[in-house]
Design a protein around this motif. Structure first.
Motif, PDB file in Angstrom:
ATOM      1  N   MET A   1      36.452  29.474 102.803  1.00  0.00           N
ATOM      2  CA  MET A   1      36.534  29.374 101.205  1.00  0.00           C
ATOM      3  C   MET A   1      35.941  27.691 101.303  1.00  0.00           C
ATOM      4  N   PRO A   2      35.386  27.572  99.874  1.00  0.00           N
ATOM      5  CA  PRO A   2      34.823  26.401  99.406  1.00  0.00           C
ATOM      6  C   PRO A   2      35.952  24.999  99.408  1.00  0.00           C
ATOM      7  N   LYS A   3      35.555  23.813  99.308  1.00  0.00           N
ATOM      8  CA  LYS A   3      36.169  22.732  99.248  1.00  0.00           C
ATOM      9  C   LYS A   3      37.118  22.653  98.268  1.00  0.00           C
ATOM     10  N   ASP A   4      36.667  23.105  97.060  1.00  0.00           N
ATOM     11  CA  ASP A   4      37.547  23.009  95.728  1.00  0.00           C
ATOM     12  C   ASP A   4      38.766  23.967  95.888  1.00  0.00           C
ATOM     13  N   ALA A   5      38.567  25.358  96.514  1.00  0.00           N
ATOM     14  CA  ALA A   5      39.688  26.062  96.702  1.00  0.00           C
ATOM     15  C   ALA A   5      40.494  25.584  97.782  1.00  0.00           C
ATOM     16  N   VAL A   6      40.050  24.948  98.895  1.00  0.00           N
ATOM     17  CA  VAL A   6      41.156  24.467  99.729  1.00  0.00           C
ATOM     18  C   VAL A   6      41.944  23.180  99.110  1.00  0.00           C
ATOM     19  N   GLU A   7      41.285  22.571  98.356  1.00  0.00           N
ATOM     20  CA  GLU A   7      42.042  21.316  97.750  1.00  0.00           C
ATOM     21  C   GLU A   7      42.921  21.951  96.598  1.00  0.00           C
ATOM     22  N   TRP A   8      42.705  23.063  96.048  1.00  0.00           N
ATOM     23  CA  TRP A   8      43.365  23.667  95.052  1.00  0.00           C
ATOM     24  C   TRP A   8      44.834  24.120  95.731  1.00  0.00           C
ATOM     25  N   TYR A   9      44.583  24.592  96.833  1.00  0.00           N
ATOM     26  CA  TYR A   9      45.647  25.251  97.489  1.00  0.00           C
ATOM     27  C   TYR A   9      46.680  24.083  98.021  1.00  0.00           C
ATOM     28  N   GLU A  10      46.163  23.189  98.590  1.00  0.00           N
ATOM     29  CA  GLU A  10      46.844  21.928  99.085  1.00  0.00           C
ATOM     30  C   GLU A  10      47.692  21.463  97.689  1.00  0.00           C
ATOM     31  N   LYS A  11      47.181  21.344  96.638  1.00  0.00           N
ATOM     32  CA  LYS A  11      47.966  21.000  95.329  1.00  0.00           C
ATOM     33  C   LYS A  11      49.204  22.115  95.022  1.00  0.00           C
ATOM     34  N   VAL A  12      48.856  23.280  95.376  1.00  0.00           N
ATOM     35  CA  VAL A  12      49.929  24.415  95.057  1.00  0.00           C
ATOM     36  C   VAL A  12      50.974  24.290  95.947  1.00  0.00           C
ATOM     37  N   LEU A  13      50.558  24.187  97.042  1.00  0.00           N
ATOM     38  CA  LEU A  13      51.761  23.683  98.101  1.00  0.00           C
ATOM     39  C   LEU A  13      52.542  22.776  98.077  1.00  0.00           C
ATOM     40  N   TYR A  14      51.732  21.688  97.680  1.00  0.00           N
ATOM     41  CA  TYR A  14      52.776  20.230  97.343  1.00  0.00           C
ATOM     42  C   TYR A  14      53.311  20.013  96.123  1.00  0.00           C
ATOM     43  N   HIS A  15      52.682  20.720  95.277  1.00  0.00           N
ATOM     44  CA  HIS A  15      53.459  20.586  93.936  1.00  0.00           C
ATOM     45  C   HIS A  15      54.774  21.381  93.775  1.00  0.00           C
ATOM     46  N   ASN A  16      54.807  22.463  94.503  1.00  0.00           N
ATOM     47  CA  ASN A  16      55.698  23.404  94.137  1.00  0.00           C
ATOM     48  C   ASN A  16      56.829  23.722  95.284  1.00  0.00           C
ATOM     49  N   THR A  17      56.506  23.301  96.573  1.00  0.00           N
ATOM     50  CA  THR A  17      57.466  23.563  97.521  1.00  0.00           C
ATOM     51  C   THR A  17      58.273  22.388  98.112  1.00  0.00           C
ATOM     52  N   PRO A  18      57.837  21.134  98.461  1.00  0.00           N
ATOM     53  CA  PRO A  18      58.754  20.356  98.972  1.00  0.00           C
ATOM     54  C   PRO A  18      59.604  19.615  98.142  1.00  0.00           C
ATOM     55  N   GLY A  19      59.638  19.796  96.710  1.00  0.00           N
ATOM     56  CA  GLY A  19      60.531  19.132  95.957  1.00  0.00           C
ATOM     57  C   GLY A  19      61.713  19.855  95.859  1.00  0.00           C
ATOM     58  N   GLY A  20      62.579  19.432  94.818  1.00  0.00           N
ATOM     59  CA  GLY A  20      64.221  20.068  95.000  1.00  0.00           C
ATOM     60  C   GLY A  20      64.829  19.429  95.986  1.00  0.00           C
ATOM     61  N   LYS A  21      66.163  19.956  96.077  1.00  0.00           N
ATOM     62  CA  LYS A  21      67.233  19.785  96.857  1.00  0.00           C
ATOM     63  C   LYS A  21      66.929  20.301  98.511  1.00  0.00           C
ATOM     64  N   LEU A  22      66.224  21.380  98.557  1.00  0.00           N
ATOM     65  CA  LEU A  22      65.668  21.842  99.987  1.00  0.00           C
ATOM     66  C   LEU A  22      66.812  22.408 100.530  1.00  0.00           C
ATOM     67  N   ASN A  23      67.867  22.624  99.919  1.00  0.00           N
ATOM     68  CA  ASN A  23      69.290  23.251 100.635  1.00  0.00           C
ATOM     69  C   ASN A  23      68.952  24.444 101.172  1.00  0.00           C
ATOM     70  N   ARG A  24      68.262  25.301 100.534  1.00  0.00           N
ATOM     71  CA  ARG A  24      67.930  26.588 101.333  1.00  0.00           C
ATOM     72  C   ARG A  24      67.389  26.460 102.675  1.00  0.00           C
ATOM     73  N   GLY A  25      66.174  25.718 102.725  1.00  0.00           N
ATOM     74  CA  GLY A  25      65.648  25.599 103.894  1.00  0.00           C
ATOM     75  C   GLY A  25      66.377  24.817 104.937  1.00  0.00           C
ATOM     76  N   MET A  26      66.833  23.832 104.665  1.00  0.00           N
ATOM     77  CA  MET A  26      67.541  22.851 105.601  1.00  0.00           C
ATOM     78  C   MET A  26      68.906  23.776 106.079  1.00  0.00           C
ATOM     79  N   SER A  27      69.270  24.484 105.195  1.00  0.00           N
ATOM     80  CA  SER A  27      70.494  25.490 105.825  1.00  0.00           C
ATOM     81  C   SER A  27      70.159  26.304 107.021  1.00  0.00           C
TER      82      SER A  27
END
Length: 375
Positions: free
Chosen positions: A55-81
């Motif tokens: 995949m081209p560089k901009d696609a890799v960078e885009w997916y990184e943004k998708v992952l970090y904007h949407n996943t690590p935020g919040g309380k993380l109660n489900r995951g840490m449980s």
């Protein structure tokens, strides 16, 4: 950085400096930081896969943004449980490899949550999520967020294959995620056809319909899924144990969602991380269904005329009505919370620890996380 991408959503801005936090004297801070550190590992694995596919560089960078904007935020109660439950079931601190595997399963739950939220925010036309703009509202994202949601879901199965394919419970993990996803989407379907934003019909609403929606839309993936994953990892095999866990966690999940509905109206945005929009969005929430059950004829007319309208003045009328007698949402919620707490504790007491391989502490820890919460 490609010029087509906005630097405000650069994934690197979401990476945390965790070293100090992991060594923090505050156990909660250290616990979260240790869990978050595993996300950086799996994000790198996912990005390496995308790069490896050419995949081209901009696609890799885009997916990184998708992952970090949407996943690590919040309380993380489900995951840490997931991690907490494995520790409770094993009765000890986890070894390094065990912790990593439990945390990966936890992050798979958080990826599922991220997938649901990105899609849900588009469907609801929400504005904020976890104190920041919804992903589709970010510059240059828009409907690309639909594909981004799919890519968040796909990450789950890539990680499960990479880390658990050799385990005898691998197929159980796959089936559990697939079934839970389908159950959640069924709940979303019933919610959407019962309460479409562009057609208000309160005669479709009822507390019974609300129960069905919240069990399928929330309870399965938020409460049963993390515990069932931990049970598989901890060697619990008896179907009766999973049935017992389900019988406790579904009422617990319903209680959580009723809380969520209540906080949408009565919680502070700075606490809950979003601006409540259930009234404006014609949501089939516990608040309005309780109001419908107890409203006088005159109050019902006010509900019909003002609920689900994109009008802040009408929203204010509904909020005022919720606190009026005999509807009295705050008082009725307080009574509901007390009754639910006692009921769930009663169910927990039925757990036979010797016969099932389960421990009461699994369920008590979940209840402690949500009881009397304000966010």
């Amino acid at each position: 950085m490609s010029s087509s991408l906005n630097p405000e959503i650069d994934g690197h801005t979401y990476k945390r400096q965790k070293t100090d936090d992991i060594n923090s004297s505050d156990p909660k801070v250290a616990r979260r930081a240790k869990f978050e550190a595993v996300f950086d590992v799996i994000a790198e694995e996912l990005l390496s896969y995308v790069k490896g596919e050419g995949m081209p560089k901009d696609a890799v960078e885009w997916y990184e943004k998708v992952l970090y904007h949407n996943t690590p935020g919040g309380k993380l109660n489900r995951g840490m449980s997931v991690v907490d439950t494995v520790e409770i079931l094993k009765g000890r601190q986890l070894e390094e490899e065990e912790y990593k595997n439990a945390a990966i399963l936890g992050w798979c739950v958080e990826l599922l949550q991220a997938y649901f939220l990105v899609a849900d925010d588009i469907m609801d036309q929400s504005v904020t999520r976890r104190g920041q703009p919804c992903w589709y509202k970010m510059p240059n994202v828009g409907n690309i967020a639909i594909n981004d949601a799919f890519m968040l879901e796909a990450a789950i199965y890539h990680l499960l294959k990479k880390h658990f394919r050799q385990e005898k419970y691998y197929v159980d993990l796959i089936e559990l995620f697939l079934e839970t996803t389908f159950q959640t989407e069924l709940g979303q379907l019933v919610d959407l056809i019962t309460a479409p934003e562009d057609h208000v019909d309160l005669s479709k609403f009822s507390l019974e319909k609300h129960h069905l929606i919240v069990v399928y839309k929330t309870a399965y993936y938020s409460f049963y899924l993390p515990v069932a994953l931990a049970m598989h990892m901890s060697g619990v095999e008896a179907k009766s144990a999973y049935d017992l866990a389900l019988s406790i966690l579904i009422p617990l999940g319903e209680y959580f969602q009723v809380q969520d509905d209540y906080l949408d109206c009565y919680g502070k945005p700075e606490h809950i991380g979003k601006i409540g929009t259930d009234i404006l969005d014609n949501k089939c929430s516990w608040n309005v269904n309780t109001a419908l059950k107890y409203a006088t004829e005159e109050q019902r007319k006010i509900l019909d005329e003002n609920y689900g309208q994109k009008d802040s003045e009408k929203e204010a009328k509904i909020k005022a009505l919720f606190s009026q007698e005999p509807i009295s949402i705050p008082q009725r919620f307080e009574a509901y919370e007390k009754e639910s707490y006692e009921k769930i504790n009663g169910l927990i007491e039925t757990v036979d620890e010797e016969g099932t391989g389960l421990k009461k502490e699994v369920f008590r820890s979940f209840l402690a996380k949500v009881y009397k919460r304000s966010k």
